[in-house]
Design a protein around this motif. Structure first.
Motif, mmCIF file in Angstrom:
data_model
loop_
_atom_site.group_PDB
_atom_site.id
_atom_site.type_symbol
_atom_site.label_atom_id
_atom_site.label_comp_id
_atom_site.label_asym_id
_atom_site.label_seq_id
_atom_site.Cartn_x
_atom_site.Cartn_y
_atom_site.Cartn_z
ATOM 1 N N ARG A 145 0.819 -1.220 0.000
ATOM 2 C CA ARG A 145 0.000 0.000 0.000
ATOM 3 C C ARG A 145 0.847 1.262 0.000
ATOM 4 O O ARG A 145 0.347 2.348 -0.329
ATOM 5 C CB ARG A 145 -0.929 -0.002 1.220
ATOM 6 C CG ARG A 145 -1.973 -1.106 1.183
ATOM 7 C CD ARG A 145 -2.987 -0.885 0.098
ATOM 8 N NE ARG A 145 -3.643 -2.139 -0.271
ATOM 9 C CZ ARG A 145 -4.513 -2.266 -1.260
ATOM 10 N NH1 ARG A 145 -4.815 -1.203 -2.000
ATOM 11 N NH2 ARG A 145 -5.045 -3.435 -1.536
ATOM 12 N N GLN A 150 -0.507 2.484 -5.546
ATOM 13 C CA GLN A 150 -1.602 2.158 -4.627
ATOM 14 C C GLN A 150 -2.041 3.376 -3.812
ATOM 15 O O GLN A 150 -2.840 3.241 -2.883
ATOM 16 C CB GLN A 150 -1.159 1.040 -3.679
ATOM 17 C CG GLN A 150 -0.733 -0.233 -4.379
ATOM 18 C CD GLN A 150 -1.845 -0.819 -5.217
ATOM 19 O OE1 GLN A 150 -2.973 -0.977 -4.743
ATOM 20 N NE2 GLN A 150 -1.547 -1.149 -6.463
ATOM 21 N N GLY A 151 -1.522 4.535 -4.138
ATOM 22 C CA GLY A 151 -1.886 5.747 -3.412
ATOM 23 C C GLY A 151 -1.010 6.033 -2.217
ATOM 24 O O GLY A 151 -1.315 6.928 -1.423
ATOM 25 N N GLY A 152 0.092 5.279 -2.072
ATOM 26 C CA GLY A 152 0.966 5.457 -0.924
ATOM 27 C C GLY A 152 2.047 6.493 -1.149
ATOM 28 O O GLY A 152 2.076 7.190 -2.173
ATOM 29 N N VAL A 260 0.417 4.584 5.811
ATOM 30 C CA VAL A 260 -0.486 3.436 5.833
ATOM 31 C C VAL A 260 -0.619 2.917 7.258
ATOM 32 O O VAL A 260 0.370 2.841 8.001
ATOM 33 C CB VAL A 260 0.040 2.308 4.918
ATOM 34 C CG1 VAL A 260 -0.840 1.063 5.023
ATOM 35 C CG2 VAL A 260 0.114 2.778 3.467
ATOM 36 N N VAL A 284 -9.082 -1.285 1.917
ATOM 37 C CA VAL A 284 -8.628 -0.048 2.550
ATOM 38 C C VAL A 284 -9.669 1.055 2.418
ATOM 39 O O VAL A 284 -10.506 1.046 1.521
ATOM 40 C CB VAL A 284 -7.290 0.454 1.955
ATOM 41 C CG1 VAL A 284 -6.183 -0.556 2.175
ATOM 42 C CG2 VAL A 284 -7.427 0.793 0.491
ATOM 43 N N THR A 286 -9.691 5.570 3.419
ATOM 44 C CA THR A 286 -8.793 6.672 3.744
ATOM 45 C C THR A 286 -9.375 7.528 4.853
ATOM 46 O O THR A 286 -10.589 7.725 4.942
ATOM 47 C CB THR A 286 -8.503 7.552 2.520
ATOM 48 O OG1 THR A 286 -9.744 8.058 2.002
ATOM 49 C CG2 THR A 286 -7.797 6.762 1.432
ATOM 50 N N GLN A 291 -4.029 5.820 4.342
ATOM 51 C CA GLN A 291 -4.759 4.606 4.011
ATOM 52 C C GLN A 291 -4.848 3.700 5.244
ATOM 53 O O GLN A 291 -3.854 3.533 5.963
ATOM 54 C CB GLN A 291 -4.061 3.839 2.894
ATOM 55 C CG GLN A 291 -4.059 4.529 1.547
ATOM 56 C CD GLN A 291 -3.505 3.603 0.481
ATOM 57 O OE1 GLN A 291 -4.173 2.669 0.045
ATOM 58 N NE2 GLN A 291 -2.275 3.846 0.077
ATOM 59 N N TYR A 293 -5.917 -0.157 6.479
ATOM 60 C CA TYR A 293 -6.173 -1.553 6.068
ATOM 61 C C TYR A 293 -6.661 -2.324 7.293
ATOM 62 O O TYR A 293 -5.933 -2.438 8.284
ATOM 63 C CB TYR A 293 -4.881 -2.157 5.524
ATOM 64 C CG TYR A 293 -4.957 -3.603 5.082
ATOM 65 C CD1 TYR A 293 -5.078 -3.935 3.743
ATOM 66 C CD2 TYR A 293 -4.862 -4.651 6.007
ATOM 67 C CE1 TYR A 293 -5.115 -5.261 3.322
ATOM 68 C CE2 TYR A 293 -4.908 -5.973 5.601
ATOM 69 C CZ TYR A 293 -5.033 -6.274 4.255
ATOM 70 O OH TYR A 293 -5.071 -7.588 3.848
#
Length: 371
Positions: A145, A150-152, A260, A284, A286, A291, A293
């Motif tokens: 993540r 993955q937006g990390g 994350v 996930v 936000t 993020q 999980y």
């Protein structure tokens, strides 16, 4: 005894409660082992292997109508109508699940929970293998993540030549946390572990030396370390109780963009204030720029490995229960501590405390020593 193994119904749950080899041992002991059709397929354990081991392949209703029902995960709402006054042996996590507790009481089910079977030294022999798997997965999933795709934060846990690895903070140094930590160290992270138990921290420091920084848990320390982290893994467990919330929403909102959180304690209600259960299909959500999980059945991602590990741990207890659960409880205090409900009452003290309106008669089993 007739022993039923239903197919798991939780999202992307690939585990099954018994391997064919486990079924063979029970069948050879004279038990009628009834496996729901397709129960092992997702773990690459086809029906023919169970039949070759001496089990019968049956319908959903037949699997649930056994004297002893073995599962991996707790019954979900659509399975409540299948509950009855037989014996159920599975993960329950009841202190964080009032609807299930009420359903088990109403059905008069004798329910043992893997996660509350506890030895005299305080260890949890049936939770341990799944906690180890979840801990290792937490670091892997968290690292995934962190990828930009993955937006990390675009941070590699292992770092690169001349570039430090990701800052990974593990809250809780028990089985899940220590396995997450081992995975993080092995991948080259800048690793931190936080725990209340200074002896545990000393042991981890002796194991990892300069590769890990140990921190005594306080609210201030958790906030400070979380704000500097790329990945925070929550692995806080109070056996049988709802997990304590150790990370506030305000702190999460102030964390680094793209950071994350992975909450291994989500089965017990979660240890972050922002936590709520997620699934493998939608793992996930936000909070601000972070993020989160919170997959509630993480080991389901590695069903073949996890099924074998779980069966190795549970089979001796299954064998004991199949010989008569009352006698098994009298003979083994660890198993007695696993009894959560029976005859329309709550028997586990922490569940009775969590839901005082449910009828209760807590079992007076000897408490764990040296805790």
């Amino acid at each position: 005894m007739r022993i039923g193994i239903p197919q798991e119904t939780k999202n992307r749950e690939t585990r099954v409660a018994l391997t064919p080899e486990g079924a063979r041992q029970l069948a050879e002991a004279g038990h009628d082992v009834c496996v729901e059709q397709g129960a092992g397929t997702a773990a690459f354990l086809p029906d023919r292997e169970y039949e070759a081991a001496g089990a019968r392949i049956v319908s959903t209703a037949e699997a649930w109508d056994a004297d002893l029902v073995l599962k991996v995960k707790e019954p979900v709402e659509r399975e409540y109508d299948l509950l009855r006054d037989n014996v159920l042996f599975t993960f329950l996590h009841l202190a964080a699940n009032e609807p299930l507790a009420a359903a088990l009481v109403a059905a008069r089910t004798t329910a043992f929970s893997y996660d509350t079977v506890q030895l005299d030294d305080g260890s949890l022999p049936l939770l341990t293998p799944m906690s180890a798997v979840a801990g290792r997965l937490a670091t892997l999933e968290g690292g995934h993540r962190l990828l930009s795709s993955q937006g990390g934060r675009g941070v590699l846990i292992a770092g690169a030549p001349g570039v430090a690895g990701a800052r990974v903070v593990v809250i809780g140094g028990g089985v899940a946390g220590s396995n997450a930590l081992a995975q993080a160290v092995g991948m080259g992270a800048d690793a931190v572990v936080i725990d209340l138990d200074e002896d545990r921290l000393e042991s981890l420091a002796a194991t990892y030396g300069d590769a890990v920084r140990t921190v005594v848990s306080t609210p201030e320390a958790i906030e400070r370390e979380a704000l500097a982290a790329d990945l925070v893994i929550g692995a806080v467990l109070v056996p049988g109780h709802r997990a304590p919330r150790v990370l506030s929403r305000d702190t999460v909102l102030a964390m680094r963009p793209g950071a994350v959180l992975v909450d291994i304690a989500i089965d017990q209600g979660g240890c972050f204030e922002v936590s709520r259960p997620t699934t493998h299909d939608d793992p996930v959500f936000t909070v601000g720029d972070v993020q989160v999980y919170c997959v509630a059945n993480m080991p389901g991602a590695v069903g073949a490995t996890a099924t074998a590990a779980l069966t190795h741990a549970t089979l001796p207890y299954v064998t004991a229960i199949a010989g008569g659960w009352q006698g098994a409880v009298e003979a083994d205090p660890a198993l007695a501590r696993g009894l959560n409900t029976d005859a329309g009452t709550v028997r586990y003290p922490a569940v009775a405390q969590a839901f005082p309106h449910l009828p209760a008669d807590p079992l007076a089993a000897p408490g764990p020593a040296d805790r």
